[in-house]
Scaffold this motif. Structure first.
Motif, mmCIF file in Angstrom:
data_model
loop_
_atom_site.group_PDB
_atom_site.id
_atom_site.type_symbol
_atom_site.label_atom_id
_atom_site.label_comp_id
_atom_site.label_asym_id
_atom_site.label_seq_id
_atom_site.Cartn_x
_atom_site.Cartn_y
_atom_site.Cartn_z
ATOM 1 N N LEU A 31 0.847 -1.202 0.000
ATOM 2 C CA LEU A 31 0.000 0.000 0.000
ATOM 3 C C LEU A 31 0.876 1.243 0.000
ATOM 4 N N ASP A 32 0.704 2.065 -1.035
ATOM 5 C CA ASP A 32 1.324 3.396 -1.066
ATOM 6 C C ASP A 32 0.330 4.325 -0.371
ATOM 7 N N THR A 33 0.594 4.649 0.888
ATOM 8 C CA THR A 33 -0.397 5.413 1.667
ATOM 9 C C THR A 33 -0.553 6.841 1.152
ATOM 10 N N GLY A 34 0.452 7.330 0.403
ATOM 11 C CA GLY A 34 0.326 8.654 -0.208
ATOM 12 C C GLY A 34 -0.895 8.723 -1.120
ATOM 13 N N LEU A 35 -1.207 7.596 -1.753
ATOM 14 C CA LEU A 35 -2.370 7.570 -2.655
ATOM 15 C C LEU A 35 -3.671 7.799 -1.898
ATOM 16 N N THR A 36 -3.725 7.417 -0.623
ATOM 17 C CA THR A 36 -4.967 7.614 0.136
ATOM 18 C C THR A 36 -5.189 9.120 0.383
ATOM 19 N N TYR A 37 -4.097 9.845 0.660
ATOM 20 C CA TYR A 37 -4.207 11.311 0.835
ATOM 21 C C TYR A 37 -4.503 11.973 -0.512
ATOM 22 N N ARG A 38 -3.892 11.444 -1.568
ATOM 23 C CA ARG A 38 -4.154 11.980 -2.909
ATOM 24 C C ARG A 38 -5.615 11.763 -3.311
ATOM 25 N N ALA A 39 -6.178 10.618 -2.931
ATOM 26 C CA ALA A 39 -7.566 10.318 -3.301
ATOM 27 C C ALA A 39 -8.523 11.318 -2.648
ATOM 28 N N ASP A 116 4.451 8.342 7.916
ATOM 29 C CA ASP A 116 4.242 8.090 9.351
ATOM 30 C C ASP A 116 3.988 6.612 9.624
ATOM 31 N N ILE A 117 4.471 5.738 8.756
ATOM 32 C CA ILE A 117 4.148 4.311 8.900
ATOM 33 C C ILE A 117 4.847 3.722 10.129
ATOM 34 N N GLY A 118 6.146 3.956 10.250
ATOM 35 C CA GLY A 118 6.898 3.402 11.383
ATOM 36 C C GLY A 118 6.583 4.095 12.700
ATOM 37 N N ARG A 164 9.590 22.862 -0.164
ATOM 38 C CA ARG A 164 8.343 23.322 0.450
ATOM 39 C C ARG A 164 7.570 22.123 1.021
ATOM 40 N N ARG A 165 7.528 21.030 0.245
ATOM 41 C CA ARG A 165 6.817 19.822 0.677
ATOM 42 C C ARG A 165 7.484 19.222 1.916
ATOM 43 N N ASP A 166 8.827 19.174 1.917
ATOM 44 C CA ASP A 166 9.575 18.656 3.078
ATOM 45 C C ASP A 166 9.214 19.450 4.326
HETATM 46 O O1 CDP Z 1 5.348 10.979 -3.866
HETATM 47 P P1 CDP Z 1 5.046 12.298 -3.275
HETATM 48 O O2 CDP Z 1 5.993 12.714 -2.234
HETATM 49 O O3 CDP Z 1 4.734 13.378 -4.257
HETATM 50 O O4 CDP Z 1 3.713 12.212 -2.464
HETATM 51 P P2 CDP Z 1 2.891 11.034 -1.830
HETATM 52 O O5 CDP Z 1 3.759 10.022 -1.170
HETATM 53 O O6 CDP Z 1 1.919 10.574 -2.835
HETATM 54 O O7 CDP Z 1 2.128 11.826 -0.648
HETATM 55 C C1 CDP Z 1 1.451 13.037 -0.881
HETATM 56 C C2 CDP Z 1 1.324 13.776 0.443
HETATM 57 O O8 CDP Z 1 0.490 13.015 1.329
HETATM 58 C C3 CDP Z 1 2.631 13.964 1.205
HETATM 59 O O9 CDP Z 1 3.297 15.156 0.879
HETATM 60 C C4 CDP Z 1 2.193 13.977 2.658
HETATM 61 O O10 CDP Z 1 1.852 15.277 3.088
HETATM 62 C C5 CDP Z 1 0.935 13.148 2.666
HETATM 63 N N1 CDP Z 1 1.158 11.826 3.293
HETATM 64 C C6 CDP Z 1 1.100 11.744 4.661
HETATM 65 O O11 CDP Z 1 0.919 12.742 5.325
HETATM 66 N N2 CDP Z 1 1.235 10.539 5.291
HETATM 67 C C7 CDP Z 1 1.447 9.417 4.590
HETATM 68 N N3 CDP Z 1 1.555 8.257 5.237
HETATM 69 C C8 CDP Z 1 1.560 9.485 3.178
HETATM 70 C C9 CDP Z 1 1.418 10.717 2.539
#
Ligand code: CDP
Length: 210
Positions: A31-39, A116-118, A164-166
């Protein structure tokens, strides 16, 4: 008990590729959890709803179906940017983290990657990896990816974006991006993906043996 590998790290660190390859190698779910926030972000953007209304974002989060996350449809840059803005909302995180934990519990186990998985989602994971690289190296990778897929971007703009994202991901109050105390650090700045994969394999193999 299912075997869980938790992978965290900043944008373009290589964690996604590593997670996919590790899951395939060990026959685990991924699971790429980033996709859940993107969704959540895409659901709001699609119908023109504001990104600063927590109640609306929570409702959208509740509708996210982990079985129907379409990476290609969620890959747009603006969706990632909006996702990181929504990801600061504790109530949104609670809903998504709950779904992510249910996913992790399924046999035979899973590789989850995110921020924040670990630390929060799977603090008891058998193995925790924290994958990083310098902002410059990550910006170069992201820039090359965009160009290779036919897009347009300047290196400087991509680097500014990564910084900025960091800042937003590491600076937020709820579940900031940081390595868990027991995470193995993998700095991929001077590694190709093959080397990073072998490094991760050695760590996971050791944990599986132990
Ligand atoms: O690959 P990229 O860094 O562009 O982004 P992503 O992994 O798809 O995640 C998008 C955004 O969702 C991240 O910048 C985080 O702010 C947030 N995210 C989070 O807060 N916690 C997670 N477990 C995964 C993503």
């Amino acid at each position: 008990m299912s075997f869980i590998v938790a992978i965290d790290g900043p944008a373009a660190s290589g964690k996604g590729t590593l997670a996919r390859r590790l899951a395939a190698h060990y026959g685990l779910n991924h699971l790429d959890t980033g996709l859940t926030y993107r969704a959540v972000a895409q659901a709001l953007l699609q119908v023109g709803l504001p990104l600063d209304n927590e109640a609306l974002a929570v409702a959208a989060a509740e509708h996210v179906d982990l079985a129907r996350l379409d990476r290609a449809a969620l890959s747009e840059h603006g969706v990632g940017e909006a996702a990181s803005r929504l990801a600061v909302m504790p109530a949104v995180r609670r809903v998504l983290v709950d779904k992510q934990r249910q996913f992790a519990r399924r046999a035979p186990g899973a590789v989850l990657d995110g921020r924040d998985i670990g630390t929060v989602v799977c603090p008891d994971a058998a193995v925790k990896l924290y994958v990083t690289a310098t902002p410059e190296v990550r910006a170069r990778r992201r820039h090359d990816e965009i160009i290779a897929s036919g897009g347009a971007a300047t290196y400087d703009a991509v680097l500014a974006d990564i910084r900025r994202r960091d800042e937003r991901d590491m600076g937020r109050a709820d579940s900031p991006l940081r390595p868990a105390a027991d995470a193995h650090l993998i700095d991929t700045s001077t590694m190709d993906i093959e080397t990073a994969f072998r490094t991760a394999l050695a760590i996971v193999d050791k944990a599986r043996a132990g």
